[in-house]
Design a protein around this motif. Sequence first.
Motif, PDB file in Angstrom:
ATOM      1  N   ARG A  56      -6.163   9.960   7.005  1.00 45.02           N
ATOM      2  CA  ARG A  56      -4.748   9.934   6.611  1.00 45.02           C
ATOM      3  C   ARG A  56      -4.224   8.502   6.653  1.00 45.02           C
ATOM      4  O   ARG A  56      -3.499   8.065   5.743  1.00 45.02           O
ATOM      5  CB  ARG A  56      -3.937  10.830   7.545  1.00 45.02           C
ATOM      6  N   ARG A  57      -4.586   7.745   7.695  1.00 41.84           N
ATOM      7  CA  ARG A  57      -4.168   6.342   7.785  1.00 41.84           C
ATOM      8  C   ARG A  57      -4.742   5.546   6.608  1.00 41.84           C
ATOM      9  O   ARG A  57      -4.075   4.671   6.049  1.00 41.84           O
ATOM     10  CB  ARG A  57      -4.652   5.758   9.107  1.00 41.84           C
ATOM     11  N   ALA A  58      -5.975   5.875   6.192  1.00 41.62           N
ATOM     12  CA  ALA A  58      -6.591   5.166   5.066  1.00 41.62           C
ATOM     13  C   ALA A  58      -5.846   5.447   3.767  1.00 41.62           C
ATOM     14  O   ALA A  58      -5.648   4.540   2.948  1.00 41.62           O
ATOM     15  CB  ALA A  58      -8.057   5.568   4.932  1.00 41.62           C
ATOM     16  N   GLY A  59      -5.413   6.692   3.585  1.00 40.39           N
ATOM     17  CA  GLY A  59      -4.674   7.032   2.375  1.00 40.39           C
ATOM     18  C   GLY A  59      -3.374   6.260   2.274  1.00 40.39           C
ATOM     19  O   GLY A  59      -3.061   5.661   1.232  1.00 40.39           O
ATOM     20  N   PHE A  60      -2.601   6.251   3.360  1.00 42.58           N
ATOM     21  CA  PHE A  60      -1.347   5.505   3.365  1.00 42.58           C
ATOM     22  C   PHE A  60      -1.609   4.001   3.295  1.00 42.58           C
ATOM     23  O   PHE A  60      -0.886   3.268   2.615  1.00 42.58           O
ATOM     24  CB  PHE A  60      -0.540   5.837   4.626  1.00 42.58           C
ATOM     25  N   GLY A  61      -2.650   3.555   4.006  1.00 43.27           N
ATOM     26  CA  GLY A  61      -2.966   2.133   4.002  1.00 43.27           C
ATOM     27  C   GLY A  61      -3.394   1.646   2.633  1.00 43.27           C
ATOM     28  O   GLY A  61      -3.049   0.533   2.219  1.00 43.27           O
ATOM     29  N   LEU A  62      -4.141   2.479   1.920  1.00 47.34           N
ATOM     30  CA  LEU A  62      -4.593   2.099   0.585  1.00 47.34           C
ATOM     31  C   LEU A  62      -3.404   1.987  -0.371  1.00 47.34           C
ATOM     32  O   LEU A  62      -3.335   1.054  -1.191  1.00 47.34           O
ATOM     33  CB  LEU A  62      -5.600   3.125   0.064  1.00 47.34           C
ATOM     34  N   LEU A  63      -2.463   2.925  -0.267  1.00 40.94           N
ATOM     35  CA  LEU A  63      -1.248   2.837  -1.077  1.00 40.94           C
ATOM     36  C   LEU A  63      -0.485   1.555  -0.748  1.00 40.94           C
ATOM     37  O   LEU A  63       0.022   0.861  -1.645  1.00 40.94           O
ATOM     38  CB  LEU A  63      -0.362   4.053  -0.839  1.00 40.94           C
ATOM     39  N   GLY A  64      -0.426   1.224   0.535  1.00 42.36           N
ATOM     40  CA  GLY A  64       0.233  -0.004   0.946  1.00 42.36           C
ATOM     41  C   GLY A  64      -0.440  -1.238   0.372  1.00 42.36           C
ATOM     42  O   GLY A  64       0.223  -2.187  -0.067  1.00 42.36           O
ATOM     43  N   MET A  65      -1.784  -1.237   0.339  1.00 41.64           N
ATOM     44  CA  MET A  65      -2.516  -2.371  -0.228  1.00 41.64           C
ATOM     45  C   MET A  65      -2.251  -2.495  -1.725  1.00 41.64           C
ATOM     46  O   MET A  65      -2.110  -3.609  -2.249  1.00 41.64           O
ATOM     47  CB  MET A  65      -4.009  -2.213   0.045  1.00 41.64           C
ATOM     48  N   VAL A  66      -2.188  -1.353  -2.422  1.00 36.67           N
ATOM     49  CA  VAL A  66      -1.883  -1.379  -3.857  1.00 36.67           C
ATOM     50  C   VAL A  66      -0.536  -2.064  -4.095  1.00 36.67           C
ATOM     51  O   VAL A  66      -0.401  -2.941  -4.962  1.00 36.67           O
ATOM     52  CB  VAL A  66      -1.864   0.048  -4.442  1.00 36.67           C
ATOM     53  N   LEU A  67       0.466  -1.693  -3.310  1.00 37.35           N
ATOM     54  CA  LEU A  67       1.802  -2.250  -3.479  1.00 37.35           C
ATOM     55  C   LEU A  67       1.860  -3.717  -3.045  1.00 37.35           C
ATOM     56  O   LEU A  67       2.471  -4.557  -3.721  1.00 37.35           O
ATOM     57  CB  LEU A  67       2.819  -1.425  -2.698  1.00 37.35           C
ATOM     58  N   ASN A  68       1.231  -4.037  -1.922  1.00 39.22           N
ATOM     59  CA  ASN A  68       1.268  -5.415  -1.440  1.00 39.22           C
ATOM     60  C   ASN A  68       0.493  -6.353  -2.355  1.00 39.22           C
ATOM     61  O   ASN A  68       0.967  -7.454  -2.675  1.00 39.22           O
ATOM     62  CB  ASN A  68       0.714  -5.489  -0.011  1.00 39.22           C
ATOM     63  N   PHE A  69      -0.704  -5.929  -2.780  1.00 36.68           N
ATOM     64  CA  PHE A  69      -1.473  -6.750  -3.711  1.00 36.68           C
ATOM     65  C   PHE A  69      -0.756  -6.845  -5.053  1.00 36.68           C
ATOM     66  O   PHE A  69      -0.747  -7.894  -5.696  1.00 36.68           O
ATOM     67  CB  PHE A  69      -2.871  -6.167  -3.910  1.00 36.68           C
ATOM     68  N   GLY A  70      -0.140  -5.722  -5.475  1.00 39.52           N
ATOM     69  CA  GLY A  70       0.620  -5.736  -6.721  1.00 39.52           C
ATOM     70  C   GLY A  70       1.789  -6.693  -6.654  1.00 39.52           C
ATOM     71  O   GLY A  70       2.081  -7.410  -7.622  1.00 39.52           O
ATOM     72  N   GLY A  71       2.472  -6.728  -5.511  1.00 44.01           N
ATOM     73  CA  GLY A  71       3.578  -7.659  -5.336  1.00 44.01           C
ATOM     74  C   GLY A  71       3.129  -9.098  -5.446  1.00 44.01           C
ATOM     75  O   GLY A  71       3.811  -9.936  -6.055  1.00 44.01           O
ATOM     76  N   VAL A  72       1.957  -9.398  -4.874  1.00 47.04           N
ATOM     77  CA  VAL A  72       1.401 -10.749  -4.960  1.00 47.04           C
ATOM     78  C   VAL A  72       1.105 -11.120  -6.414  1.00 47.04           C
ATOM     79  O   VAL A  72       1.326 -12.257  -6.840  1.00 47.04           O
ATOM     80  CB  VAL A  72       0.119 -10.852  -4.104  1.00 47.04           C
ATOM     81  N   MET A  73       0.605 -10.150  -7.194  1.00 47.95           N
ATOM     82  CA  MET A  73       0.275 -10.421  -8.593  1.00 47.95           C
ATOM     83  C   MET A  73       1.516 -10.574  -9.465  1.00 47.95           C
ATOM     84  O   MET A  73       1.518 -11.343 -10.433  1.00 47.95           O
ATOM     85  CB  MET A  73      -0.591  -9.281  -9.149  1.00 47.95           C
ATOM     86  N   LEU A  74       2.587  -9.846  -9.123  1.00 47.68           N
ATOM     87  CA  LEU A  74       3.772  -9.814  -9.982  1.00 47.68           C
ATOM     88  C   LEU A  74       4.788 -10.904  -9.674  1.00 47.68           C
ATOM     89  O   LEU A  74       5.591 -11.266 -10.537  1.00 47.68           O
ATOM     90  CB  LEU A  74       4.458  -8.445  -9.869  1.00 47.68           C
ATOM     91  N   LEU A  75       4.774 -11.412  -8.441  1.00 43.88           N
ATOM     92  CA  LEU A  75       5.787 -12.375  -8.007  1.00 43.88           C
ATOM     93  C   LEU A  75       5.163 -13.726  -7.691  1.00 43.88           C
ATOM     94  O   LEU A  75       3.960 -13.817  -7.415  1.00 43.88           O
ATOM     95  CB  LEU A  75       6.497 -11.862  -6.751  1.00 43.88           C
ATOM     96  N   PRO A  76       5.972 -14.785  -7.698  1.00 39.21           N
ATOM     97  CA  PRO A  76       5.500 -16.048  -7.121  1.00 39.21           C
ATOM     98  C   PRO A  76       5.077 -15.805  -5.672  1.00 39.21           C
ATOM     99  O   PRO A  76       5.663 -14.966  -4.975  1.00 39.21           O
ATOM    100  CB  PRO A  76       6.733 -16.961  -7.214  1.00 39.21           C
ATOM    101  N   LEU A  77       4.069 -16.542  -5.206  1.00 35.25           N
ATOM    102  CA  LEU A  77       3.462 -16.251  -3.913  1.00 35.25           C
ATOM    103  C   LEU A  77       4.461 -16.326  -2.754  1.00 35.25           C
ATOM    104  O   LEU A  77       4.460 -15.466  -1.866  1.00 35.25           O
ATOM    105  CB  LEU A  77       2.296 -17.217  -3.667  1.00 35.25           C
TER     106      LEU A  77
END
Length: 305
Positions: free
Chosen positions: A79-100
């Motif tokens: 369960r922690r992996a599922g939520f953590g993976l979603l968090g990584m998608v959003l955090n990595f996505g934020g890095v890709m979409l915004l200035p660092l």
Amino acid sequence: MTSSENRNRPGMALLIRLGAVAALATMSALIKVAGEHHINLIEILFWRQFVALPIILGWLLSTAGVSALATKRPWSHARRAGFGLLGMVLNFGGVMLLPLAEATTMSFTAPIWAVILSTLVLKESVGIYRWAAVILGFTGVLVIAQPGGGHIPLFGACVALGGAFMVAVVSIQIADLNKTERPLTIVFWFAAFSTAITVVALPFVITRHTPFEWLLLMGMAVSGTIGQILLTSALRFGKVASVIVMDYSSLFWATLYGWLIWHTLPSASTWIGAPLIIVAGIVIAWREHYLGRIGKRKRLADPGT
């Protein structure tokens, strides 16, 4: 040196935490470059987690041993992996979409989300100090994002804020797992479960890469894993409340990488909004530490409570 002395070395804890922040900031910069090379986010997630497994195993072999991976709570880890993976998608996505620097600043809102979640989910009583910090932090977000007329895409800001929210959610799960599991055990099973999830989608998104792109992926994975291990190690020598302030040094690295790689510097609104968010996080950390000490004194004074 006794065990208690070994665990009370704040200077060592701060240095290790600074190293962890530098490693994770390096990972974020490499992720952003990988995204610019059109490497799919799912593939980035897979290599980030897959490469972590042998590194963590090697670390365990030289320290606590592989027996430390034993767990009686596999579903909690899943369960922690599922939520953590979603968090990584959003955090990595934020890095890709915004200035660092802006993506990094948005990640600082995680303690603010944690206060809100502690009220809504854990039904904790939150006083005026932490609510004031929440208002101050979101004021900083509004200053940076400037909805409707800002210098950064609103969608990217929302993705980054979602990532910070998921960090707060996962922190509650990790706090529960820490009651029975070792920190590296939690890290390992997160990497193992999320690797198993992402490998299913990998054949649909994987592409051929140049040697430079492979260096990006491996560098991202290694720096991220080293950062995770150092984060864990810092807590052997100091308490969370004493080292968490070092996390804000990631803004320095984000600004430096932004200047060196993309030849950009944070905008004026970021320089104004970021301190508001950072101060809010520091106030929340200080208040949590203060309330924890008060609670400990009460328990010592009245062991029957």
